[in-house]
Motif scaffolding. Structure first.
Motif, PDB file in Angstrom:
ATOM      1  N   LEU A 155      -8.879 -16.729   2.448  1.00  0.00           N
ATOM      2  CA  LEU A 155      -7.730 -16.425   3.296  1.00  0.00           C
ATOM      3  C   LEU A 155      -7.559 -14.915   3.437  1.00  0.00           C
ATOM      4  CD1 LEU A 155      -5.296 -17.697   4.818  1.00  0.00           C
ATOM      5  CD2 LEU A 155      -4.007 -17.516   2.673  1.00  0.00           C
ATOM      6  N   TRP A 156      -7.324 -14.440   4.676  1.00  0.00           N
ATOM      7  CA  TRP A 156      -7.105 -13.033   4.979  1.00  0.00           C
ATOM      8  C   TRP A 156      -5.885 -12.879   5.874  1.00  0.00           C
ATOM      9  CZ3 TRP A 156     -10.975  -8.994   4.092  1.00  0.00           C
ATOM     10  CH2 TRP A 156     -12.165  -9.455   3.508  1.00  0.00           C
ATOM     11  N   ILE A 157      -5.374 -11.653   5.960  1.00  0.00           N
ATOM     12  CA  ILE A 157      -4.434 -11.309   7.015  1.00  0.00           C
ATOM     13  C   ILE A 157      -4.938 -10.059   7.727  1.00  0.00           C
ATOM     14  CG2 ILE A 157      -2.289 -12.341   6.129  1.00  0.00           C
ATOM     15  CD1 ILE A 157      -1.603  -9.564   4.929  1.00  0.00           C
ATOM     16  N   ALA A 158      -4.677  -9.995   9.027  1.00  0.00           N
ATOM     17  CA  ALA A 158      -4.797  -8.757   9.781  1.00  0.00           C
ATOM     18  C   ALA A 158      -3.401  -8.162   9.878  1.00  0.00           C
ATOM     19  CB  ALA A 158      -5.365  -9.027  11.172  1.00  0.00           C
ATOM     20  N   GLY A 159      -3.292  -6.828   9.825  1.00  0.00           N
ATOM     21  CA  GLY A 159      -1.994  -6.179   9.907  1.00  0.00           C
ATOM     22  C   GLY A 159      -2.143  -4.764  10.425  1.00  0.00           C
ATOM     23  N   HIS A 160      -1.051  -4.018  10.416  1.00  0.00           N
ATOM     24  CA  HIS A 160      -1.125  -2.623  10.854  1.00  0.00           C
ATOM     25  C   HIS A 160      -0.348  -1.716   9.898  1.00  0.00           C
ATOM     26  CE1 HIS A 160       2.710  -3.356  13.448  1.00  0.00           C
ATOM     27  NE2 HIS A 160       3.059  -2.722  12.358  1.00  0.00           N
ATOM     28  N   VAL A 161      -0.648  -0.410   9.978  1.00  0.00           N
ATOM     29  CA  VAL A 161      -0.043   0.544   9.048  1.00  0.00           C
ATOM     30  C   VAL A 161      -0.293   1.963   9.567  1.00  0.00           C
ATOM     31  CG1 VAL A 161      -2.092   0.896   7.589  1.00  0.00           C
ATOM     32  CG2 VAL A 161       0.187   1.031   6.565  1.00  0.00           C
ATOM     33  N   ILE A 162       0.550   2.897   9.123  1.00  0.00           N
ATOM     34  CA  ILE A 162       0.310   4.326   9.321  1.00  0.00           C
ATOM     35  C   ILE A 162       0.253   4.980   7.952  1.00  0.00           C
ATOM     36  CG2 ILE A 162       1.262   6.513  10.174  1.00  0.00           C
ATOM     37  CD1 ILE A 162       2.512   5.028  12.453  1.00  0.00           C
ATOM     38  N   LEU A 163      -0.740   5.843   7.738  1.00  0.00           N
ATOM     39  CA  LEU A 163      -0.803   6.634   6.515  1.00  0.00           C
ATOM     40  C   LEU A 163       0.118   7.842   6.677  1.00  0.00           C
ATOM     41  CD1 LEU A 163      -4.667   6.596   5.894  1.00  0.00           C
ATOM     42  CD2 LEU A 163      -2.932   5.128   4.848  1.00  0.00           C
ATOM     43  N   LYS A 164       0.985   8.068   5.708  1.00  0.00           N
ATOM     44  CA  LYS A 164       1.907   9.204   5.809  1.00  0.00           C
ATOM     45  C   LYS A 164       1.151  10.527   5.880  1.00  0.00           C
ATOM     46  CE  LYS A 164       5.862   7.038   3.494  1.00  0.00           C
ATOM     47  NZ  LYS A 164       6.774   7.108   2.326  1.00  0.00           N
ATOM     48  N   GLN A 165      -0.025  10.585   5.285  1.00  0.00           N
ATOM     49  CA  GLN A 165      -0.797  11.830   5.314  1.00  0.00           C
ATOM     50  C   GLN A 165      -1.250  12.172   6.731  1.00  0.00           C
ATOM     51  OE1 GLN A 165      -5.285  10.566   4.059  1.00  0.00           O
ATOM     52  NE2 GLN A 165      -3.733  10.324   2.467  1.00  0.00           N
ATOM     53  N   ASP A 166      -1.224  11.183   7.652  1.00  0.00           N
ATOM     54  CA  ASP A 166      -1.606  11.435   9.037  1.00  0.00           C
ATOM     55  C   ASP A 166      -0.433  11.930   9.885  1.00  0.00           C
ATOM     56  OD1 ASP A 166      -4.167  10.640   8.456  1.00  0.00           O
ATOM     57  OD2 ASP A 166      -3.898   8.594   9.171  1.00  0.00           O
ATOM     58  N   ILE A 167       0.778  11.933   9.320  1.00  0.00           N
ATOM     59  CA  ILE A 167       1.956  12.416  10.034  1.00  0.00           C
ATOM     60  C   ILE A 167       2.197  13.865   9.640  1.00  0.00           C
ATOM     61  CG2 ILE A 167       4.444  12.099  10.390  1.00  0.00           C
ATOM     62  CD1 ILE A 167       4.069   9.161   9.637  1.00  0.00           C
ATOM     63  N   PRO A 168       2.378  14.784  10.594  1.00  0.00           N
ATOM     64  CA  PRO A 168       2.632  16.187  10.240  1.00  0.00           C
ATOM     65  C   PRO A 168       3.790  16.321   9.261  1.00  0.00           C
ATOM     66  CG  PRO A 168       2.265  15.968  12.593  1.00  0.00           C
ATOM     67  CD  PRO A 168       2.326  14.577  12.051  1.00  0.00           C
ATOM     68  N   ASP A 169       3.670  17.289   8.345  1.00  0.00           N
ATOM     69  CA  ASP A 169       4.663  17.448   7.279  1.00  0.00           C
ATOM     70  C   ASP A 169       6.055  17.783   7.803  1.00  0.00           C
ATOM     71  OD1 ASP A 169       2.840  16.856   5.315  1.00  0.00           O
ATOM     72  OD2 ASP A 169       2.301  18.942   4.934  1.00  0.00           O
ATOM     73  N   ASP A 170       6.150  18.353   9.008  1.00  0.00           N
ATOM     74  CA  ASP A 170       7.455  18.708   9.549  1.00  0.00           C
ATOM     75  C   ASP A 170       8.072  17.587  10.379  1.00  0.00           C
ATOM     76  OD1 ASP A 170       5.633  18.855  11.591  1.00  0.00           O
ATOM     77  OD2 ASP A 170       6.466  20.687  12.487  1.00  0.00           O
ATOM     78  N   GLU A 171       7.440  16.391  10.342  1.00  0.00           N
ATOM     79  CA  GLU A 171       7.962  15.252  11.084  1.00  0.00           C
ATOM     80  C   GLU A 171       8.390  14.143  10.127  1.00  0.00           C
ATOM     81  OE1 GLU A 171       5.416  13.918  14.168  1.00  0.00           O
ATOM     82  OE2 GLU A 171       5.187  15.899  15.095  1.00  0.00           O
ATOM     83  N   THR A 172       9.198  13.221  10.630  1.00  0.00           N
ATOM     84  CA  THR A 172       9.725  12.130   9.823  1.00  0.00           C
ATOM     85  C   THR A 172       8.596  11.233   9.324  1.00  0.00           C
ATOM     86  OG1 THR A 172      11.767  12.127  11.111  1.00  0.00           O
ATOM     87  CG2 THR A 172      11.279  10.147   9.829  1.00  0.00           C
ATOM     88  N   LYS A 173       8.542  11.055   8.008  1.00  0.00           N
ATOM     89  CA  LYS A 173       7.494  10.229   7.413  1.00  0.00           C
ATOM     90  C   LYS A 173       7.883   8.751   7.371  1.00  0.00           C
ATOM     91  CE  LYS A 173       4.637  13.600   5.966  1.00  0.00           C
ATOM     92  NZ  LYS A 173       3.181  13.693   6.173  1.00  0.00           N
ATOM     93  N   SER A 174       9.160   8.469   7.187  1.00  0.00           N
ATOM     94  CA  SER A 174       9.641   7.091   7.148  1.00  0.00           C
ATOM     95  C   SER A 174      11.002   7.035   7.815  1.00  0.00           C
ATOM     96  CB  SER A 174       9.736   6.586   5.704  1.00  0.00           C
ATOM     97  OG  SER A 174      10.288   5.275   5.663  1.00  0.00           O
ATOM     98  N   GLY A 175      11.118   6.186   8.818  1.00  0.00           N
ATOM     99  CA  GLY A 175      12.365   6.091   9.555  1.00  0.00           C
ATOM    100  C   GLY A 175      12.147   6.360  11.029  1.00  0.00           C
ATOM    101  N   TRP A 176      13.203   6.181  11.798  1.00  0.00           N
ATOM    102  CA  TRP A 176      13.117   6.382  13.236  1.00  0.00           C
ATOM    103  C   TRP A 176      12.878   7.854  13.531  1.00  0.00           C
ATOM    104  CZ3 TRP A 176      13.868   2.678  17.199  1.00  0.00           C
ATOM    105  CH2 TRP A 176      14.126   1.390  16.737  1.00  0.00           C
TER     106      TRP A 176
END
Length: 441
Positions: free
Chosen positions: A383-404
């Motif tokens: 059994l597997w699942i497919a899903g999605h995600v963003i790595l926080k390291q791919d978000i610029p440090d001056d931008e919101t890492k978690s949240g709207w």
């Protein structure tokens, strides 16, 4: 003695200063997830990325096997926004590694094209799903996707203004391979609302009611006798905010489909609510949204046998999609009880929803998931699942890492990777327990 103590204290301070923060990513694990299995040898049961984050690949379908008109076989995974990746076999997907992303053509009922750019100004199809069956002794392929509707002739809807018109639509789906380029082409022709909604007939209840009930995701499945059902999320309550109606509660419902699989028949039934079964006035913590309201969404189902007992397992996500709290949850129902009834949520000792991807998400310091789980089996029955995600390291440090994100420009820059994760199941105290497998044995 005093000097040794002073030295030890300095060493302790230095260790604290240079120790990795608790939210730091396990870079070795991330690197392993990016690397495909060797072509020789068995597929490894470990999480793997399928896309590289250069373009948003949200809400992946399970791998879908299709026979083209020329008799050749192809596997594909479809994403929100009308994009797709292809493979020659399921094994290619399960070995991991980045796959080339291609566009799908979507047509409105009037024959005009849909703009396939998720989270941008124009409309886009969300959370695509496919059904395969025989109609009048002929194979047929029907698609489902969340679609906004044109309320003005010739004017394509926009997400900011017309999102309330979105619900699950059915599509005629055509696939073929170009005889010259050998590329696979895919065309979805909109057949209108599965529920028969008329959202452009604006009422005082724009998010629900007789004309419309806003929805995002769904899953097609047949029961053991072949009856077709559609599980779908839908706004079930709206409230006034600053004098304007807003969606407050989104839950998962189920409804039987007709023989064409393009229209719903019979009554709606709740499959899962945002509140605890033992206390209808107590919402699940995971379902709470930071902007207010309660939400569970993206139902996808599979039948499993655990210790000799047959179940339907329904996977879903809850809460805010743009945070690191967004995860992968599940509910279950005995297969002998059929599909058209309430599911029992998988909960922990405190009665809260189990997030099966929380450990892996923390290890890779992820946000916007790991969520939208879509289950499937490999050729060995794993059994597997497919899903999605963003790595926080791919978000610029001056931008919101978690949240709207505070600006629209930041929002549309976010690019979710798709990934596949193997699962393990067991019965614990008579209840199904689902867990992720995070490393190869």
């Amino acid at each position: 003695m005093r000097a040794r103590a002073h030295s030890a204290l300095l060493s302790l301070i230095a260790a604290c200063l240079f120790a990795m923060p608790s939210t730091a990513a396990d870079q070795k694990l991330i690197d392993q997830m990016k690397i495909a299995d060797p072509e020789a040898g068995p597929v490894q049961l470990r999480p793997k990325f399928l896309t590289d984050g250069s373009y948003d690949t949200a809400d992946p379908s399970a791998p879908i096997h299709v026979q083209l008109p020329d008799g050749q076989q192809v596997w594909m995974i479809i994403f929100s926004g009308g994009t797709v990746i292809y493979a020659n076999s399921l094994e290619e997907f399960l070995r991991g590694g980045a796959h080339a992303l291609l566009d799908i053509d979507f047509l409105y009922p009037d024959g005009t094209h849909v703009t396939t750019k998720p989270y941008r100004i124009k409309a886009a199809p969300w959370d695509p799903d496919l059904a395969f069956f025989r109609s009048d002794a002929e194979p047929r392929m029907v698609g489902y996707a969340g679609m906004m509707e044109k309320c003005k002739e010739g004017v394509e809807p926009t997400r900011a203004k017309d999102n309330w018109t979105r619900n699950r639509h059915a599509f005629d789906v055509e696939l073929w391979r170009d005889s010259v380029t050998r590329k696979v082409h895919q065309l979805w022709k909109d057949l209108g609302s599965v529920q028969g909604y008329r959202p452009c007939e604006h009422s005082e209840d724009p998010w629900l009611g007789a004309a419309h009930a806003h929805g995002y995701g769904s899953h097609y499945i047949e029961d053991s006798s072949g009856r077709p059902f559609l599980f779908f999320d839908e706004v079930t309550e709206q409230k006034l905010l600053n004098g304007a109606p807003v969606p407050y509660r989104t839950e998962i419902l189920v409804r039987q489909l007709d023989s064409s699989r393009t229209r719903a028949v019979g009554p709606k039934r709740f499959a899962l609510r945002v509140t605890r079964p033992d206390d209808p006035n107590r919402p699940f913590k995971a379902a709470r949204r930071s902007i207010g309201g309660l939400l569970i969404e993206g139902p996808h189902l599979i039948d499993v046998t655990i210790d000799g007992v047959d179940y339907y397992i329904m996977f879903f996500s809850a809460g805010d999609a743009f945070t690191d709290k967004y995860g992968s949850n599940y509910a279950y129902r005995l297969k002998s009880e059929g599909l058209d009834g309430p599911f029992t949520p998988g909960v922990d000792d405190d009665g809260e929803l189990i997030n099966i991807t929380s450990s892996l998400s923390e290890r890779i310091d992820a946000t916007w998931g790991i969520g939208r789980p879509n289950p499937f089996r490999d050729q060995q029955g794993n059994l597997w699942i497919a899903g999605h995600v963003i790595l926080k390291q791919d978000i610029p440090d001056d931008e919101t890492k978690s949240g709207w994100p505070p600006t629209y420009e930041q929002l549309v820059k976010r690019a979710r990777r798709s990934l596949v994760i193997p699962l393990a199941t067991e019965l614990r105290e008579g209840r199904p327990l689902v867990k992720t497998i995070e490393a190869a044995p």
